[in-house]
Every structure is written in C-alpha cells, then in structure tokens.
Design a protein around this motif. Structure first.
Motif, PDB file in Angstrom:
ATOM      1  N   PHE A  50     -17.200  47.985 -56.445  1.00 47.59           N
ATOM      2  CA  PHE A  50     -15.766  48.036 -56.185  1.00 47.59           C
ATOM      3  C   PHE A  50     -15.248  46.661 -55.786  1.00 47.59           C
ATOM      4  N   ALA A  51     -15.971  45.971 -54.920  1.00 49.53           N
ATOM      5  CA  ALA A  51     -15.543  44.653 -54.469  1.00 49.53           C
ATOM      6  C   ALA A  51     -15.443  43.679 -55.639  1.00 49.53           C
ATOM      7  N   ALA A  52     -16.388  43.736 -56.551  1.00 49.18           N
ATOM      8  CA  ALA A  52     -16.352  42.843 -57.718  1.00 49.18           C
ATOM      9  C   ALA A  52     -15.139  43.153 -58.598  1.00 49.18           C
ATOM     10  N   ARG A  53     -14.886  44.438 -58.830  1.00 48.52           N
ATOM     11  CA  ARG A  53     -13.716  44.821 -59.627  1.00 48.52           C
ATOM     12  C   ARG A  53     -12.419  44.456 -58.920  1.00 48.52           C
ATOM     13  N   HIS A  59      -7.737  38.342 -58.816  1.00 46.38           N
ATOM     14  CA  HIS A  59      -7.697  37.105 -59.599  1.00 46.38           C
ATOM     15  C   HIS A  59      -6.708  37.247 -60.749  1.00 46.38           C
ATOM     16  N   GLY A  60      -6.766  38.390 -61.427  1.00 44.20           N
ATOM     17  CA  GLY A  60      -5.852  38.653 -62.530  1.00 44.20           C
ATOM     18  C   GLY A  60      -4.395  38.710 -62.112  1.00 44.20           C
ATOM     19  N   ARG A  61      -4.155  39.046 -60.873  1.00 37.30           N
ATOM     20  CA  ARG A  61      -2.780  39.084 -60.346  1.00 37.30           C
ATOM     21  C   ARG A  61      -2.339  37.720 -59.824  1.00 37.30           C
ATOM     22  N   GLY A  68     -11.868  36.523 -53.242  1.00 33.15           N
ATOM     23  CA  GLY A  68     -13.226  36.663 -52.725  1.00 33.15           C
ATOM     24  C   GLY A  68     -13.342  37.545 -51.503  1.00 33.15           C
ATOM     25  N   VAL A  69     -12.220  37.961 -50.952  1.00 36.08           N
ATOM     26  CA  VAL A  69     -12.243  38.762 -49.721  1.00 36.08           C
ATOM     27  C   VAL A  69     -12.990  40.084 -49.904  1.00 36.08           C
ATOM     28  N   PRO A  70     -12.727  40.859 -50.953  1.00 34.66           N
ATOM     29  CA  PRO A  70     -13.461  42.127 -51.074  1.00 34.66           C
ATOM     30  C   PRO A  70     -14.972  41.944 -51.114  1.00 34.66           C
ATOM     31  N   LEU A  71     -15.451  40.935 -51.822  1.00 41.89           N
ATOM     32  CA  LEU A  71     -16.894  40.730 -51.895  1.00 41.89           C
ATOM     33  C   LEU A  71     -17.458  40.289 -50.540  1.00 41.89           C
ATOM     34  N   ALA A  72     -16.731  39.463 -49.809  1.00 37.49           N
ATOM     35  CA  ALA A  72     -17.181  39.062 -48.470  1.00 37.49           C
ATOM     36  C   ALA A  72     -17.283  40.281 -47.560  1.00 37.49           C
ATOM     37  N   TRP A  73     -16.307  41.183 -47.658  1.00 38.75           N
ATOM     38  CA  TRP A  73     -16.337  42.398 -46.849  1.00 38.75           C
ATOM     39  C   TRP A  73     -17.481  43.310 -47.268  1.00 38.75           C
ATOM     40  N   ALA A  74     -17.712  43.422 -48.581  1.00 33.56           N
ATOM     41  CA  ALA A  74     -18.807  44.262 -49.063  1.00 33.56           C
ATOM     42  C   ALA A  74     -20.153  43.722 -48.586  1.00 33.56           C
ATOM     43  N   GLU A  75     -20.334  42.422 -48.638  1.00 34.43           N
ATOM     44  CA  GLU A  75     -21.595  41.831 -48.184  1.00 34.43           C
ATOM     45  C   GLU A  75     -21.800  42.085 -46.688  1.00 34.43           C
ATOM     46  N   ALA A  76     -20.748  41.920 -45.899  1.00 30.59           N
ATOM     47  CA  ALA A  76     -20.849  42.185 -44.458  1.00 30.59           C
ATOM     48  C   ALA A  76     -21.146  43.668 -44.212  1.00 30.59           C
ATOM     49  N   TYR A  77     -20.535  44.526 -45.012  1.00 27.14           N
ATOM     50  CA  TYR A  77     -20.785  45.960 -44.903  1.00 27.14           C
ATOM     51  C   TYR A  77     -22.251  46.267 -45.166  1.00 27.14           C
ATOM     52  N   TYR A  78     -22.805  45.716 -46.244  1.00 23.65           N
ATOM     53  CA  TYR A  78     -24.214  45.956 -46.572  1.00 23.65           C
ATOM     54  C   TYR A  78     -25.138  45.428 -45.478  1.00 23.65           C
ATOM     55  N   ARG A 103      -3.871  41.113 -46.935  1.00 23.88           N
ATOM     56  CA  ARG A 103      -2.711  41.999 -46.744  1.00 23.88           C
ATOM     57  C   ARG A 103      -1.415  41.248 -47.021  1.00 23.88           C
ATOM     58  N   ARG A 104      -1.277  40.040 -46.471  1.00 25.88           N
ATOM     59  CA  ARG A 104      -0.063  39.240 -46.681  1.00 25.88           C
ATOM     60  C   ARG A 104       0.120  38.902 -48.166  1.00 25.88           C
ATOM     61  N   ALA A 105      -0.981  38.535 -48.831  1.00 28.58           N
ATOM     62  CA  ALA A 105      -0.891  38.185 -50.249  1.00 28.58           C
ATOM     63  C   ALA A 105      -0.471  39.388 -51.101  1.00 28.58           C
TER      64      ALA A 105
END
Length: 111
Positions: A50-53, A59-61, A68-78, A103-105
């Motif tokens: 999910f984080a990669a998608r 990025h597409g937006r 990179g925020v979702p992947l950083a959060w996923a790594e911390a979660y794991y 959130r701001r972005a």
C-alpha cells in the motif's frame, strides 16, 4: 459455573472488543488520511505494498516532496510491529512531522 462454553464466549467477546496493537493504530492514521483523499489500500495489500502504491499516487499528483512518507511510515510500522523495535521519541517526532507535511500537501496541493 464457568465451563468451556462460557470461557469461549468470554474470549470471543474480549477479542472482538480488543484494541488493535499500537503500531496498527498509528499506521491506521496514515491509511485513513490517504483514503480520505482517494488513495485507499486494496484488500490484499500489505502495508508495504500500500505504501508503495500510495507513494506512486502522490508522485503522480505532483506531491513529490511527500511521496516517500507512506513508505517511511510502513517501514517504521514493520520495525515496531514485527521487529520489536518501537520508534524512539525522536523518530516518532520525525514521523509526526512527515504526517503533518503530508496532510498539508493533500489539503493544499498547489501550495
């Protein structure tokens, strides 16, 4: 009498109302934020998938600075959930800052 049937029922009720583990709750905040902006996990997605998608969607937006925020959060979660290494206070502050920037972005994509 607290026989096997009553015990099973008590465990079932307890399990149904138990809160998810802490890392699952805070990763859920990220999922909720992204979902509210049209980036939702597929039913079969792992957190990392999910984080990669989500990162690709951001990025597409044109939201490259926060992609990179979702992947950083996923790594911390794991690391927390499966590695037994909860984030330090400094890392939590960093993740919180990343979340706020994301959130701001999302709320002000042109800013």
């Amino acid at each position: 009498n607290f026989g096997p049937d009553r015990l099973r029922e008590a465990v079932r009720r307890r399990d149904a109302t138990a809160l998810p583990p802490e890392p699952t709750r805070w990763f859920g905040q990220l999922v909720a934020l992204l979902s509210s902006h049209g980036i939702a996990p597929a039913p079969s997605d792992t957190p990392r998938e999910f984080a990669a998608r989500a990162g690709a969607a951001l990025h597409g937006r044109g939201l490259v600075p926060v992609a990179g925020v979702p992947l950083a959060w996923a790594e911390a979660y794991y690391e927390d959930r499966f590695g037994g290494a909860p984030p330090s206070d400094a890392r939590l502050a960093e993740l919180d800052g990343q979340f706020d920037a994301l959130r701001r972005a999302l709320e002000n994509p042109g800013a």
